[in-house]
Design a protein around this motif. Structure first.
Motif, short mmCIF file in Angstrom:
data_model
loop_
_atom_site.label_atom_id
_atom_site.label_comp_id
_atom_site.label_asym_id
_atom_site.label_seq_id
_atom_site.Cartn_x
_atom_site.Cartn_y
_atom_site.Cartn_z
N PHE A 110 31.18 -35.05 26.65
CA PHE A 110 31.04 -34.23 27.77
C PHE A 110 31.02 -32.84 26.95
O PHE A 110 30.27 -31.89 27.39
CB PHE A 110 31.67 -34.37 28.80
N ALA B 30 28.23 -31.89 24.80
CA ALA B 30 27.01 -31.95 25.66
C ALA B 30 26.88 -30.43 26.28
O ALA B 30 25.94 -29.81 26.51
CB ALA B 30 26.82 -32.90 26.91
N VAL B 31 28.09 -29.92 26.88
CA VAL B 31 28.15 -28.70 27.35
C VAL B 31 27.82 -27.60 26.28
O VAL B 31 26.94 -26.71 26.64
CB VAL B 31 29.52 -28.25 27.91
N LEU C 157 23.79 -27.80 25.52
CA LEU C 157 23.33 -27.17 26.63
C LEU C 157 23.38 -25.69 26.82
O LEU C 157 22.15 -25.00 27.07
CB LEU C 157 23.61 -27.69 27.97
N ILE D 240 30.74 -23.21 31.96
CA ILE D 240 31.57 -24.50 31.78
C ILE D 240 32.26 -24.60 30.37
O ILE D 240 33.28 -25.04 30.23
CB ILE D 240 30.50 -25.69 31.91
#
Lengths: 544, 71
Positions: free
Chosen positions: A387, A390-391, A394, A404
């Motif tokens: 995760f 992924a943050v 992105l 985030i």
């Protein structure tokens, strides 16, 4: 060249207390002359409360340590009389860059809000910070203020009683004992006082090591905060580069858990790591190297009778977010005015329990934020790493993911919501200045609002009438008369009035809002002062 | 946005499902896992509402199969 942190600033000198037949009794003894202990003692001395500071050392801290000082602590230092030196010497920065692997994923600008005297942050080595505090203490001493800084004085025993504390102090001339009405323990995360009293300090240990290096170099890096996730020069780990004064750069490299600390600290191992980061040709000199691990934990209670804990002795956080020294300064800011009122008999001893309530709340907020940063920076499971990555992936492409990204949520002051000291609020007035919040600065005439607040209870009136002075059972409340015309920029009205046409604020000596109204009512003011000083409810006068 | 929908709401579900599989087609597991994580974050941002997101997490957990053989 002798560096400031190698110079004894408060060498041991024999005290008359060592020749007394009986332990000499002092109103307040502060244990520890780090940033927090010094700030506590300066605040007391400014108010003519005699204070002795005991420190086993005689120098400022070794190495840069805490380097990032936030706006609120700078405002507290202004009140203590040494904010300007810090800001003059400190490095100001607004721009941050975030890298993931070998790519820059985004940059951010802290974009400080207009209409504040102090910047959002400065970077300043802890040794300068402490040096300026020692200078301030010396200046107060020269003015005749009752401050007595004793180096080479190690507290080896603490005997806490109902009405005071007996301390044994080890010195180069042997031990002696002194007594104190009150003790403020600011002796750091490893607090010997806490251990001697057998008190708890529980929390979460993070299994990780970070190498910190202070590097002196003439580098082309701009004055920005650069943070790397999983950089090519430190695979699978993180890195931070931050500028300090005097061309000193702070580098943090995450090393992981299973390492040989002594080996990693050796220059022959540190220098190749730094060259991998800065380039083979980078010319630098190592000023200081350290390896740290960290924990997020706090004492269950910060007040134990006549012994009160502050700073890292009371609570410890991960370094991400600069919430250590910054929150410690807010501890003593919160404590000293309360202690003074209690010592003068103007408030019940239970007022000190509100220090516990308010600062435990703040510590929990800091622990929560710094734990979350740590979980993002150093994922603890495969899934959390998936995760996290992924943050970051992105964030490189889409704005939505950037909030985030968590490389440290930088220190902001706690608002004491739900504090027993809070009085009435008014719907429609700005949220940021609600009861419990620290006063928000605003330009006033040629100066600043915060320079006119603090050290006493004040009634700040904006386009409203009120008496110039009101005595509430020995507590003097002084009016600060303001008008929205004092600030053509409109910041004062925006920050303190909102929908209201006029505002009346009861301000605490630590510049926090105690209560607010839109028009003056004496009975309500008296009640709010009683609430803010922990006075018993039966002392509240009924309206006539 | 107010409540989590647990009734059928996807336009032409077979097509969506085919798109989902196609997106993962040929990817090694690590890249598939990463794709799923990015997709969750993109969709979570679309939802935005924290209460709905909490309910979605709870619904996903509630449907977890308890068969130890599959754990």
């Amino acid at each position: 060249m002798t560096k400031i942190f190698e110079t004894p600033l408060y060498p041991y000198e024999r005290s008359a207390d060592q020749d007394a037949a009986e332990p000499v009794r002092h109103p307040v003894v502060v244990i520890g002359a780090g940033p927090i202990g010094l700030a506590a003692a300066i605040d007391l001395a400014r108010h003519d409360v005699p204070v002795v500071i005991l420190d086993e050392n005689d120098k400022v801290s070794w190495g840069s340590r805490a380097i990032c000082f936030a706006k609120r602590p700078l405002e507290i230092l202004d009140r203590l009389g040494c904010g300007q030196e810090m800001v003059d010497k400190g490095v100001q920065w607004n721009l941050g860059k975030v890298f993931f692997g070998d790519r820059k994923v985004y940059d951010f600008n802290l974009l400080p809000e207009e209409g504040h005297h102090r910047p959002a942050f400065i970077n300043l080595q802890q040794y300068y910070f402490e040096e300026y505090l020692v200078n301030r203490a010396r200046a107060l001493e020269a003015e005749g203020k009752p401050i007595d800084l004793r180096g080479g004085s190690k507290v080896t025993a603490v005997e806490a009683k109902d009405d005071g504390v007996l301390l044994t102090v080890e010195t180069p001339d042997g031990p002696y004992r002194i007594a104190a009405d009150w003790v403020i323990a600011c002796d750091g995360a490893g607090s010997p006082v806490r251990s001697m009293m057998g008190l708890d300090f529980v929390g979460r240990v993070f299994e990780d090591n970070f190498l910190i290096a202070d590097v002196v170099m003439e580098a082309g890096f701009p004055t920005e905060r650069w943070f790397w996730f999983d950089p090519p020069f430190n695979k699978g780990q993180s890195a931070l580069l931050h500028k300090q004064p005097d061309n000193v750069w702070r580098i943090d490299l995450q090393l992981g858990w299973d390492i040989d600390k002594e080996k990693e600290k050796k220059p022959e191992n540190v220098i190749p790591r730094l060259k991998a980061m800065l380039g083979e040709d980078a010319k630098f000199e190592l000023e200081w190297v350290s390896i740290y691990t960290f924990q997020c934990r706090r004492m269950e209670k910060f007040r134990h009778g006549r012994v009160i804990f502050a700073g890292d002795a009371a609570h410890q956080v991960s370094p991400f977010g600069a919430r250590g020294a910054n929150s410690g300064l807010q501890d003593t800011d919160n404590l000293i005015w309360k202690l003074k009122l209690v010592m003068e008999g103007k408030a019940p001893e239970t007022l000190l329990d509100s220090y516990d309530a308010e600062r435990v709340h703040a510590a929990d907020e800091n622990i929560l934020n710094s734990s979350r940063s740590t979980d993002f920076i150093t994922p603890k499971s495969d899934q959390s790493r998936i995760f996290r990555d992924a943050v970051l992936d992105l964030a490189e492409h889409f704005e939505f993911a950037r909030p985030i990204v968590n490389s440290g949520r930088l220190s902001v002051p706690a608002t004491y919501d739900g504090s027993p000291l809070n009085g009435p609020d008014v719907a429609g007035m700005p949220d940021r200045t609600r009861p419990g919040a620290p006063a928000v600065d605003a330009p006033i005439g040629n100066g600043w609002l915060l320079s006119r607040l603090g050290d006493r209870f004040q009634l700040m009136t904006i386009d409203a009438d009120a008496p110039d002075r009101i005595d509430v059972e020995g507590i003097e409340v002084e009016r600060l008369e303001l008008s929205t015309n004092d600030d053509p920029s409109g910041a004062l009205a925006e920050r303190y009035l909102g929908d209201a046409q006029a505002g009346i604020y009861l301000m605490r000596p630590d510049q926090h809002v105690a209560a607010r109204w839109t028009k003056f009512n004496e009975a309500e003011l008296r009640s709010a002062v009683n609430t803010a000083t922990g006075a018993l409810s039966n002392r509240v006068e009924t309206p006539d | 946005m107010s409540e989590l929908t647990l009734k059928a709401n996807i336009d032409r579900p077979d097509d969506f499902y085919a798109d989902l599989l196609a997106a993962h087609e040929g990817l090694p597991k690590a890249q598939s896992d990463a794709l799923n994580a990015r997709l969750i974050l993109v969709l979570a941002n679309q939802v935005g509402d924290r209460e709905v997101l909490k309910d979605a997490l709870a619904a996903a957990k509630q449907a977890m199969h308890r068969d130890p053989a599959r754990s």
